[in-house]
Design an enzyme around this catalytic site. Structure first.
Site, PDB file in Angstrom:
ATOM      1  N   SER A  44       0.614  -1.425   0.113  1.00  0.00           N
ATOM      2  CA  SER A  44      -0.024  -0.012   0.084  1.00  0.00           C
ATOM      3  C   SER A  44       1.331   1.363  -0.198  1.00  0.00           C
ATOM      4  O   SER A  44       2.152   0.954   0.255  1.00  0.00           O
ATOM      5  CB  SER A  44      -0.712  -0.076   1.246  1.00  0.00           C
ATOM      6  OG  SER A  44      -1.914  -1.525   1.123  1.00  0.00           O
ATOM      7  N   GLY A  45       0.424   2.774  -0.051  1.00  0.00           N
ATOM      8  CA  GLY A  45       1.211   3.542  -0.351  1.00  0.00           C
ATOM      9  C   GLY A  45       1.019   4.075  -1.655  1.00  0.00           C
ATOM     10  O   GLY A  45       0.942   3.440  -2.574  1.00  0.00           O
ATOM     11  N   SER A  46       1.872   5.248  -1.752  1.00  0.00           N
ATOM     12  CA  SER A  46       2.405   5.969  -3.383  1.00  0.00           C
ATOM     13  C   SER A  46       3.196   5.211  -3.724  1.00  0.00           C
ATOM     14  O   SER A  46       2.843   5.143  -5.695  1.00  0.00           O
ATOM     15  CB  SER A  46       2.121   7.287  -2.892  1.00  0.00           C
ATOM     16  OG  SER A  46       3.762   7.325  -2.908  1.00  0.00           O
ATOM     17  N   THR A  47       4.095   4.405  -3.197  1.00  0.00           N
ATOM     18  CA  THR A  47       5.188   3.448  -4.381  1.00  0.00           C
ATOM     19  C   THR A  47       4.675   2.340  -4.696  1.00  0.00           C
ATOM     20  O   THR A  47       4.177   2.071  -6.166  1.00  0.00           O
ATOM     21  CB  THR A  47       6.695   2.928  -3.099  1.00  0.00           C
ATOM     22  OG1 THR A  47       6.641   4.870  -2.493  1.00  0.00           O
ATOM     23  CG2 THR A  47       7.468   2.950  -4.624  1.00  0.00           C
ATOM     24  N   GLY A 100       6.061  -0.284   0.324  1.00  0.00           N
ATOM     25  CA  GLY A 100       6.344   0.741   0.463  1.00  0.00           C
ATOM     26  C   GLY A 100       7.318   0.681   2.132  1.00  0.00           C
ATOM     27  O   GLY A 100       6.613  -0.413   2.727  1.00  0.00           O
ATOM     28  N   ASP A 102       8.364   3.641   5.376  1.00  0.00           N
ATOM     29  CA  ASP A 102       8.688   5.029   5.611  1.00  0.00           C
ATOM     30  C   ASP A 102      10.057   5.077   5.672  1.00  0.00           C
ATOM     31  O   ASP A 102      10.535   6.623   5.682  1.00  0.00           O
ATOM     32  CB  ASP A 102       7.646   5.460   7.116  1.00  0.00           C
ATOM     33  CG  ASP A 102       6.234   4.947   6.546  1.00  0.00           C
ATOM     34  OD1 ASP A 102       6.077   5.453   5.117  1.00  0.00           O
ATOM     35  OD2 ASP A 102       5.751   4.619   7.322  1.00  0.00           O
ATOM     36  N   GLY A 115       0.054   5.113   6.620  1.00  0.00           N
ATOM     37  CA  GLY A 115      -1.176   5.093   5.562  1.00  0.00           C
ATOM     38  C   GLY A 115      -2.088   4.204   6.547  1.00  0.00           C
ATOM     39  O   GLY A 115      -3.087   3.858   5.849  1.00  0.00           O
ATOM     40  N   GLU A 121      -0.404  -5.688   5.825  1.00  0.00           N
ATOM     41  CA  GLU A 121       1.197  -4.883   5.454  1.00  0.00           C
ATOM     42  C   GLU A 121       1.779  -6.304   5.524  1.00  0.00           C
ATOM     43  O   GLU A 121       2.697  -6.713   5.334  1.00  0.00           O
ATOM     44  CB  GLU A 121       1.559  -3.978   5.193  1.00  0.00           C
ATOM     45  CG  GLU A 121       0.848  -3.218   4.512  1.00  0.00           C
ATOM     46  CD  GLU A 121       1.687  -1.940   4.589  1.00  0.00           C
ATOM     47  OE1 GLU A 121       0.946  -0.760   3.507  1.00  0.00           O
ATOM     48  OE2 GLU A 121       1.809  -0.892   5.345  1.00  0.00           O
ATOM     49  N   LYS A 139      14.188   7.177   1.741  1.00  0.00           N
ATOM     50  CA  LYS A 139      13.818   6.492   2.921  1.00  0.00           C
ATOM     51  C   LYS A 139      14.668   5.800   3.991  1.00  0.00           C
ATOM     52  O   LYS A 139      14.905   5.490   4.586  1.00  0.00           O
ATOM     53  CB  LYS A 139      12.736   5.279   2.400  1.00  0.00           C
ATOM     54  CG  LYS A 139      11.415   5.981   1.988  1.00  0.00           C
ATOM     55  CD  LYS A 139      10.643   6.910   2.349  1.00  0.00           C
ATOM     56  CE  LYS A 139       9.381   7.807   1.364  1.00  0.00           C
ATOM     57  NZ  LYS A 139       8.537   5.901   0.939  1.00  0.00           N
TER      58      LYS A 139
HETATM   59  C1  5RP Z   1       1.260   1.986   4.187  1.00  0.00           C
HETATM   60  C2  5RP Z   1       3.111   2.054   3.919  1.00  0.00           C
HETATM   61  C3  5RP Z   1       3.669   2.789   2.581  1.00  0.00           C
HETATM   62  O1  5RP Z   1       3.857   1.519   2.565  1.00  0.00           O
HETATM   63  C4  5RP Z   1       5.044   3.624   3.508  1.00  0.00           C
HETATM   64  O2  5RP Z   1       4.185   4.986   4.190  1.00  0.00           O
HETATM   65  C5  5RP Z   1       5.345   4.435   2.469  1.00  0.00           C
HETATM   66  O3  5RP Z   1       4.573   5.301   2.195  1.00  0.00           O
HETATM   67  P1  5RP Z   1       4.763   5.991   0.169  1.00  0.00           P
HETATM   68  O4  5RP Z   1       5.254   4.962  -0.900  1.00  0.00           O
HETATM   69  O5  5RP Z   1       3.089   6.239   0.127  1.00  0.00           O
HETATM   70  O6  5RP Z   1       6.100   6.648   0.270  1.00  0.00           O
HETATM   71  O7  5RP Z   1       3.774   1.553   5.152  1.00  0.00           O
HETATM   72  O8  5RP Z   1       0.664   2.231   5.489  1.00  0.00           O
END
Ligand code: 5RP
Length: 232
Positions: A44-47, A100, A102, A115, A121, A139
């Site tokens: 999940s998340g943008s990546t 992804g 953080d 997220g 996850e 990151k």
């Molecule tokens: C969501 C996550 C995401 O994978 C993490 O926050 C990275 O997000 P992004 O790819 O948007 O930077 O753990 O729960």
């Protein structure tokens, strides 16, 4: 019977994707690994969203047959929109997964959960024999906790007790995560709250100490998964 196009819920990223170019580069690297017939855990998340787009392009262009196991409602809807068939862990087990993060430290330990999807996850990651983590170099940290707090999902009635225990374990501060388009706290997909706990100097045993607190459902500290880090 199919849903009419206008009835289908769509999903787009809410806001601008930070470091989009770097995330797209790593998403393309990941998509190149997909093989016909595989079952893949989708993070999940943008990546992960950009990786889903890149995979969907290959699925369409090359007629690949794959199944996604999504880690969130957001990714479930994305896969539906992209025409990628999905399954749950009750039906299938992933050949591998991607997600992804953080923060990533030199051991490959992670902080995730910005997220709020860390429970599924982590479950999908635990079920996958091979795990890819997709990050841009913002990151990478020397030690976890440099930039992010650790999200701790907990049940409603346990919130005061969990806060107390987090401080006892050395948290510098603990914030209840508040919703942006709703009054009050964020409610997770499992009906729980998130406490963001600031820890610095994270030690290997912190994850097991956190999960032992009564009322904690899951945490965003991912230790010992030995992921393959794809970074651009
Ligand atoms: C969501 C996550 C995401 O994978 C993490 O926050 C990275 O997000 P992004 O790819 O948007 O930077 O753990 O729960």
């Amino acid at each position: 019977m199919e849903w009419r196009e206008e009835s289908k819920q769509t999903m787009s990223w809410n806001g601008t994707i930070s470091n989009r170019e770097a995330k797209e580069a790593v998403a393309a690297q990941l998509a190149a690994k997909v093989q016909d017939g595989q079952v893949i855990g989708f993070g999940s998340g943008s990546t992960s969203l950009l990786a889903a787009y890149a995979i969907a392009k290959r699925v369409k262009e090359e007629g690949l047959n794959i199944t996604a196991i999504p880690t969130s409602q957001e990714m479930q809807i994305t896969c539906n929109n992209l025409g990628i068939p999905t399954a749950t862990l009750l039906q299938k087990r992933p050949d591998w997964c991607f997600d992804g993060a953080d923060e990533v430290d030199p051991h490959g330990w992670l902080i995730k959960g910005r997220g709020g999807a860390m429970y599924r996850e982590k479950l999908v990651m635990a079920c996958s024999p091979v795990r890819y983590i997709l990050v841009d170099d913002s990151k990478m940290v020397k030690s976890l906790g440099e930039k992010f707090s650790i999200p701790v999902e907990c049940q409603f009635e346990a919130v005061n007790y969990v806060r107390e225990q987090l401080f006892a374990l050395g948290a510098e501060y603990v914030d209840m995560r508040l919703a942006k388009s709703k009054d009050g706290p964020v409610i997770t997909e499992h009906g729980n709250f998130i406490l963001d706990a600031r820890f610095t100097n994270v030690q290997e045993d912190l994850e097991s100490k956190l999960i032992q607190i009564v009322g904690v459902v899951e945490t965003g500290l991912f230790i010992g998964f030995d992921p393959i880090i794809l970074c651009s």
